[in-house]
Motif scaffolding. Structure first.
Motif, PDB file in Angstrom:
ATOM      1  N   THR A 168       1.072  -1.003  -0.215  1.00  0.00           N
ATOM      2  CA  THR A 168      -0.408  -0.180   0.070  1.00  0.00           C
ATOM      3  C   THR A 168       1.023   1.134  -0.026  1.00  0.00           C
ATOM      4  O   THR A 168       1.852   1.472   0.970  1.00  0.00           O
ATOM      5  CB  THR A 168      -0.990  -0.332   1.379  1.00  0.00           C
ATOM      6  OG1 THR A 168      -1.700  -1.157   1.088  1.00  0.00           O
ATOM      7  CG2 THR A 168      -2.150   1.057   0.952  1.00  0.00           C
ATOM      8  N   TYR A 183       1.738   4.324   0.734  1.00  0.00           N
ATOM      9  CA  TYR A 183       2.343   5.875   1.073  1.00  0.00           C
ATOM     10  C   TYR A 183       3.011   6.151   2.570  1.00  0.00           C
ATOM     11  O   TYR A 183       3.017   7.124   2.725  1.00  0.00           O
ATOM     12  CB  TYR A 183       0.156   5.261   2.044  1.00  0.00           C
ATOM     13  CG  TYR A 183       0.795   5.128   2.928  1.00  0.00           C
ATOM     14  CD1 TYR A 183       0.355   3.673   2.966  1.00  0.00           C
ATOM     15  CD2 TYR A 183       0.801   5.565   4.546  1.00  0.00           C
ATOM     16  CE1 TYR A 183       0.900   2.741   4.324  1.00  0.00           C
ATOM     17  CE2 TYR A 183       0.945   4.885   5.516  1.00  0.00           C
ATOM     18  CZ  TYR A 183       0.711   3.157   6.278  1.00  0.00           C
ATOM     19  OH  TYR A 183       0.741   2.148   6.334  1.00  0.00           O
ATOM     20  N   ASP A 235      -6.548   3.825  -0.198  1.00  0.00           N
ATOM     21  CA  ASP A 235      -6.716   3.051   0.547  1.00  0.00           C
ATOM     22  C   ASP A 235      -6.592   4.337   1.852  1.00  0.00           C
ATOM     23  O   ASP A 235      -5.863   5.022   1.357  1.00  0.00           O
ATOM     24  CB  ASP A 235      -5.162   2.354   0.713  1.00  0.00           C
ATOM     25  CG  ASP A 235      -4.834   1.638   2.336  1.00  0.00           C
ATOM     26  OD1 ASP A 235      -5.378   0.843   2.101  1.00  0.00           O
ATOM     27  OD2 ASP A 235      -4.484   2.309   3.333  1.00  0.00           O
ATOM     28  N   ASP A 236      -7.489   3.556   3.132  1.00  0.00           N
ATOM     29  CA  ASP A 236      -8.022   5.379   3.955  1.00  0.00           C
ATOM     30  C   ASP A 236      -6.568   5.804   4.044  1.00  0.00           C
ATOM     31  O   ASP A 236      -6.517   6.595   4.762  1.00  0.00           O
ATOM     32  CB  ASP A 236      -8.370   4.650   4.855  1.00  0.00           C
ATOM     33  CG  ASP A 236      -9.953   4.560   4.573  1.00  0.00           C
ATOM     34  OD1 ASP A 236     -10.274   4.841   3.193  1.00  0.00           O
ATOM     35  OD2 ASP A 236     -10.769   3.415   5.056  1.00  0.00           O
ATOM     36  N   LYS A 237      -5.451   4.911   4.460  1.00  0.00           N
ATOM     37  CA  LYS A 237      -3.987   5.524   4.913  1.00  0.00           C
ATOM     38  C   LYS A 237      -3.595   6.786   4.020  1.00  0.00           C
ATOM     39  O   LYS A 237      -2.824   7.339   4.593  1.00  0.00           O
ATOM     40  CB  LYS A 237      -3.404   4.275   5.608  1.00  0.00           C
ATOM     41  CG  LYS A 237      -3.582   3.478   6.700  1.00  0.00           C
ATOM     42  CD  LYS A 237      -2.174   2.509   7.374  1.00  0.00           C
ATOM     43  CE  LYS A 237      -2.937   1.432   6.851  1.00  0.00           C
ATOM     44  NZ  LYS A 237      -2.767   0.270   6.351  1.00  0.00           N
ATOM     45  N   ALA A 263      -5.320   9.456   4.094  1.00  0.00           N
ATOM     46  CA  ALA A 263      -4.851  10.180   5.743  1.00  0.00           C
ATOM     47  C   ALA A 263      -4.054  10.980   5.145  1.00  0.00           C
ATOM     48  O   ALA A 263      -3.635  12.630   5.485  1.00  0.00           O
ATOM     49  CB  ALA A 263      -4.890   9.430   6.143  1.00  0.00           C
TER      50      ALA A 263
END
Ligand SMILES: [Zn+2]
Length: 462
Positions: free
Chosen positions: A32, A34, A72-74, A77
């Protein structure tokens, strides 16, 4: 011996039988994107690189896909915090990941699919699950109904009732069953979203891998891989989606291969313990090949312990390989025709037994150093070269390896060369005291010299 792999689904080692020997399919869950990946992620990627290389030795075509989770939520954010678009974050860390993989010496996969480029495939898979009665829409969400799948939990060996009993989290209002998981969720205006039959939204995490596998590799794939931390819920849920989205009789993946975790000096690696190691920080400290050797040295199904000792052992193996490379340039090698028949490869065929395979390599170097005649040395060197090429290690110039490990305050290569030249002149002038003093001085400054027919060779000593 043919390839044997431990299958997490059966919990046993099994002979590997491909669906189609002319086209092997391998899918490994990627990052993912980030932030920078840690050493444990590097281990997983390198283990599957080794499996990919081995499969390529055995079969004519291997399609290896590794995804990028780029929604993805991360990620959301991180983008919000920095006030940028998610593509700014994902673009930066996809590039960083590719750089890390190249530094580790891992091959490029055949395919690197991204979630955001497969939204149509994801919607198609979610729709199929709804039509077939395995998923339902609720308050803008689409959820997979675990109760509809009788053998849900078979990969992670969990029982739904136990899982419900153990779940401490408050159950979201839109879930019929606390274990139901999200396939699609609604997005507000400040979040990335795509049009779908269920309104503007974005995919849950698990669905992208299933949709991308169906789109690129087929309904049933040979091998699905990843870290053991992905078995539940990610792989369990992928398996549920993949088994229920179509009528196919085969499974979703025939072999599930999972690597164990990486500890630091005997402790679990975690940010809270302060022992978290970002892969690229380690690659800045140690030669890339050393990190590669160290990451492959433990059996992939055992927790590996990253330690000073491991770094030392890995350096020592590479020193041996480079010593052979440097000191036997006059020994001609020939190409090994049947690599897979070598004892080294045979160890790998047994569920990637790298500790035994590295022991074979180590023993070959012992034999080489003991060998007295050139034909024996040539044969050993050919075998060692074939192994190093396969592993993608010891690929540098030997002098770069021995001379290139200097810390900032160490003597420079130019200074070493100048002292060696001065020593040569001193010897010519029969000033042996000065020649010896130079040898001593170099040794004190961490440099060992060796006089050979080809001249004076030098190396830094760790
Ligand atoms: Zn996945």
């Amino acid at each position: 011996m043919s390839l044997v792999l431990h299958n997490s689904l059966s919990g046993k080692k099994e002979p590997f039988t491909p669906i189609d020997p002319n086209r092997i399919t391998l899918y490994v869950c990627g990052p993912t994107v980030y932030n920078y990946i840690h050493l444990g992620n590097g281990r997983s990627a390198t283990v599957f690189d080794l499996l990919y290389r081995l499969l390529c030795e055995l079969y004519p075509t291997v399609v290896f896909a590794r995804n990028f989770t780029d929604v993805d939520d991360k990620i959301n954010a991180a983008a919000k915090e920095q006030g940028v678009d998610i593509s700014d974050i994902t673009g930066q860390f996809i590039q960083a990941y590719d750089e890390d993989m190249a530094a580790l010496g891992n091959l490029e996969p055949s395919l690197k699919p991204r979630a955001t480029e497969h939204i149509d495939d994801i919607i198609k898979t979610v729709s199929a699950l709804i039509e077939r009665g395995f998923a339902y829409e609720s308050e803008g969400h689409v959820l997979f109904s675990v109760g509809a799948m009788p053998d849900y939990g078979k990969l992670s060996k969990r029982n739904i009732d136990d899982m419900i009993a153990g779940a401490r989290v408050e159950v979201a209002s839109y879930k019929k069953n606390p274990m139901d998981f999200v396939l699609w969720k609604p997005s507000t205006d400040d979040l990335p979203g795509w049009q779908s039959p269920w309104g503007v939204g974005r995919p849950g995490w698990h669905i992208e891998c299933t949709a991308m596998i169906q789109a690129h590799l087929g309904e049933t794939i040979d091998i699905h891989g990843g870290g053991s931390d992905l078995i539940f819920p990610h792989h369990e849920n992928e398996l549920a989606q993949g088994s229920c989205c179509s009528d196919h009789s085969g499974g979703y993946a025939n072999y599930w291969v999972h690597n164990a975790m990486l500890d630091i000096e005997g402790e679990k690696m975690s940010k809270s313990l302060g022992n978290f190691i970002v892969l690229r920080d380690m690659l800045a400290q140690q030669p890339h090949e050393l990190v590669r050797v160290a990451l492959l040295s433990a059996h992939y199904r055992s927790n590996m312990n990253w330690s000073e000792q491991l770094i030392h052992q890995s350096r020592s193996l590479l020193d041996r390989l480079y010593t052979i490379k440097r000191d036997s340039q006059n020994i001609a090698t020939s190409k090994v025709e049947n690599f897979i028949e070598l004892p080294f490869a045979q160890m790998l065929l047994d569920d990637l037994n790298t500790p035994k395979a590295f022991a074979v390599l180590h023993e070959l170097t012992n034999q080489f150093f003991k060998a007295s005649d050139d034909s024996e040395k040539a044969q050993l060197k050919s075998e060692i070269n074939a192994i190093c090429d396969f592993l993608n290690i010891a690929q540098l110039d030997a002098n770069d390896w021995f001379q290139g490990q200097a810390s900032d305050d160490a003597i420079s290569a130019e200074q070493v060369e100048a002292l060696i030249e001065e020593r040569k002149q001193a010897k010519k002038n029969k000033d042996f005291a000065r020649a010896d003093a130079i040898r001593e001085e170099l040794l004190e400054r961490g440099v060992e010299i060796k006089d050979t027919r080809e001249g004076t060779l030098w190396s830094r000593i760790a």
